[in-house]
Design a protein around this motif. Structure first.
Motif, PDB file in Angstrom:
ATOM      1  N   THR A 188       6.793   1.012   7.638  1.00  0.00           N
ATOM      2  CA  THR A 188       6.591   2.069   6.649  1.00  0.00           C
ATOM      3  C   THR A 188       7.937   2.659   6.221  1.00  0.00           C
ATOM      4  O   THR A 188       8.898   2.670   6.987  1.00  0.00           O
ATOM      5  N   HIS A 247       1.582   8.628  -3.170  1.00  0.00           N
ATOM      6  CA  HIS A 247       1.094   7.348  -3.690  1.00  0.00           C
ATOM      7  C   HIS A 247      -0.419   7.231  -3.549  1.00  0.00           C
ATOM      8  O   HIS A 247      -1.009   7.747  -2.604  1.00  0.00           O
ATOM      9  N   ALA A 248      -1.005   6.522  -4.496  1.00  0.00           N
ATOM     10  CA  ALA A 248      -2.448   6.241  -4.497  1.00  0.00           C
ATOM     11  C   ALA A 248      -3.254   7.517  -4.266  1.00  0.00           C
ATOM     12  O   ALA A 248      -4.183   7.555  -3.454  1.00  0.00           O
ATOM     13  N   HIS A 249      -2.890   8.571  -5.004  1.00  0.00           N
ATOM     14  CA  HIS A 249      -3.588   9.840  -4.821  1.00  0.00           C
ATOM     15  C   HIS A 249      -5.052   9.706  -5.239  1.00  0.00           C
ATOM     16  O   HIS A 249      -5.341   9.285  -6.365  1.00  0.00           O
ATOM     17  N   GLU A 289       0.618   5.700   0.618  1.00  0.00           N
ATOM     18  CA  GLU A 289      -0.233   6.820   1.020  1.00  0.00           C
ATOM     19  C   GLU A 289       0.644   8.047   1.203  1.00  0.00           C
ATOM     20  O   GLU A 289       1.558   8.036   2.027  1.00  0.00           O
ATOM     21  N   GLY A 290       0.393   9.085   0.422  1.00  0.00           N
ATOM     22  CA  GLY A 290       1.276  10.240   0.460  1.00  0.00           C
ATOM     23  C   GLY A 290       2.690   9.812   0.132  1.00  0.00           C
ATOM     24  O   GLY A 290       2.912   9.020  -0.780  1.00  0.00           O
ATOM     25  N   ARG A 293       0.838  -1.180   0.000  1.00  0.00           N
ATOM     26  CA  ARG A 293       0.000   0.000   0.000  1.00  0.00           C
ATOM     27  C   ARG A 293       0.883   1.244   0.000  1.00  0.00           C
ATOM     28  O   ARG A 293       2.024   1.191   0.464  1.00  0.00           O
TER      29      ARG A 293
END
Ligand SMILES: *Cc1c(COP(=O)(O)O)cnc(C)c1O
Length: 438
Positions: A42, A57-59, A31-32, A29
């Motif tokens: 992370t 990421h994954a915007h 995120e940002g 995953r």
């Protein structure tokens, strides 16, 4: 078998010695600026996943636009057909590209964007009936991994098996501070000898060479020589494009403007594979003819893929928002402060910055990409929750513009740790992930 083991049973990774490489880190995953691993760990993506990611990421906004496009038209042949995403994206790119660019030719990565540029330049002279043979490039440049792109790139260990298959290129030195005149006189000598079709360059920052930097003033002088001798200029903005250097394109720092521009990496904000080569009307016009042999015979199955173009359009929307521009300025300012604080420290040979790109060169005693120091620094970063991918003894930051101050602090902290590691003041490893969750 877990994911890493299944990977190791099936996958051949890029730029990876599969015999000795550590198991790959499974990322489930994003995120940002954060990547989340299978085990919950992370990583701050301080290299924007090989320099592609602009907005994190994954915007959700890009995801939404890509989803809409997928449900409308996933792909269509781009010879004889067109579609709204490709046309709109070309219109919008031409609005922001350096002055004089008037046509967009799509492909699907940075290397193909360069191949297209080289073919445009060489065929341009053929079509005019005055063929020119030679291409000029910087000695330490990197323009991609396909054969044409390798030919105009440094003759390095990476390409050694292929040297005899690469066409000949006239290399000039990079005009780094203090070495400007050598580079200028080398270019002038070549230009005066004639037969030069084009000069291809990474404007202001040579990425793979180790974030090697030079000034807009000296590039302007090189471009002037090219203009005087009617040499086509190709700006490879694959890495420097879309805000990396502090302005939308590195070419925006120069008075002289290129005939051809290569784009990829940040072109879709790091979402989809897409390349684009833009050209001036002068170059384009040389291909217009009743004689079909003057056509640019080049194309890829996925040319102008609608989903990639939709991602590009969404990324442009985000790039032009004031919040993103503030992010770029904030990163540049913080980099400058950090650079000033680290540049006199022992073990630090040189610190270079251009906009959001910061490079720290550690004293090395002659190491290379293949050295142990590189691997030690890389592991140290990962153990500290930061993805930094050293180029030999050079560590660099090229972050997504949404990286938070706390995440940036963590990256700086890891680099300070590396500095202490290099000078033997600290024993490896020293994980400290507390700041990450601010
Ligand atoms: C990465 C890069 C390329 C090659 O792009 P790919 O998409 O990896 O093929 C070309 N030129 C420059 C300046 C680059 O940094």
């Amino acid at each position: 078998m877990n994911l890493a083991q299944r990977d190791q049973a099936t996958i051949w990774h890029p730029y990876t010695q599969m015999k000795t490489a550590a198991a790959p880190i499974p990322i489930v995953r994003g995120e940002g600026a954060l990547l989340v691993a299978e085990d919950g760990k992370t990583y701050v993506d301080a290299v924007a996943s090989w320099w592609v990611n602009l907005h994190g990421h994954a915007h959700p906004y890009i995801a939404q636009k890509v989803t809409e496009q997928l449900q409308t038209l996933e792909h269509v042949i781009f010879a004889g057909f067109t579609h709204p995403a490709a046309v709109t994206f070309a219109e919008r790119l031409l609005q922001i590209l350096p002055e004089g660019q008037s046509r967009i030719f799509y492909s699907d990565n940075g290397s193909t964007a360069v191949e297209v540029a080289l073919k445009m330049a060489i065929q341009y002279w053929n079509n005019l009936g005055t063929p020119r043979k030679k291409i000029i490039a910087f000695r330490d440049s990197y323009h991609g991994d396909t054969f044409g792109a390798m030919a105009v790139s440094a003759r390095s260990a990476f390409t050694a098996p292929f040297w005899s298959y690469l066409f000949e290129v006239a290399f000039i030195d990079v005009p780094v501070p203090g070495r400007e005149e050598e580079s200028i006189s080398q270019l002038r000598t070549l230009a005066e000898a004639g037969d030069i079709a084009a000069f291809i360059y990474e404007p202001l920052v040579l990425g793979t060479a180790g974030m090697v930097m030079y000034t807009p003033e000296v590039l302007d002088r090189l471009l002037e020589i090219c203009q005087k001798h009617d040499i086509l200029t190709i700006a490879d903005e694959v890495m420097t494009g879309f805000g990396r250097t502090g302005r939308t394109f590195a070419s925006d720092y120069m008075q002289g403007q290129p005939d051809i521009v290569c784009l990829s990496k940040g072109l879709t904000g790091g979402t989809m594979a897409l390349g684009a080569t833009s050209s001036s009307e002068k170059v384009y016009n040389a291909f217009l003819h009743d004689d079909k042999s003057k056509t640019l015979f080049h194309g890829h199955s996925y040319t102008a893929n609608p989903v990639a173009c939709a991602a590009g359009l969404a990324s442009l929307d985000l790039l032009l928002q004031s919040q993103t521009q503030e992010g770029i300025n904030r990163i540049a300012t913080r980099h400058a402060t950090f650079a000033a604080s680290i540049k006199e420290l022992p073990g630090v040979q040189e610190v270079r910055q251009q906009g959001t790109i910061l490079a720290i060169e550690f004293e090395d005693g002659g190491t290379s990409y293949f050295s142990d120091l590189r691997d030690t620094l890389y592991s140290f970063g990962l153990d500290n929750g930061v993805l930094l991918r050293p180029l030999g003894n050079i560590i660099y930051i090229i972050p997504p513009y949404c990286i938070t101050d706390a995440q940036l602090n963590l990256v700086y902290q890891a680099i300070l740790g590396m500095q202490q590691l290099v000078t033997g003041q600290r024993h490896y490893p020293r994980p400290d992930l507390t700041m990450l969750h601010d």
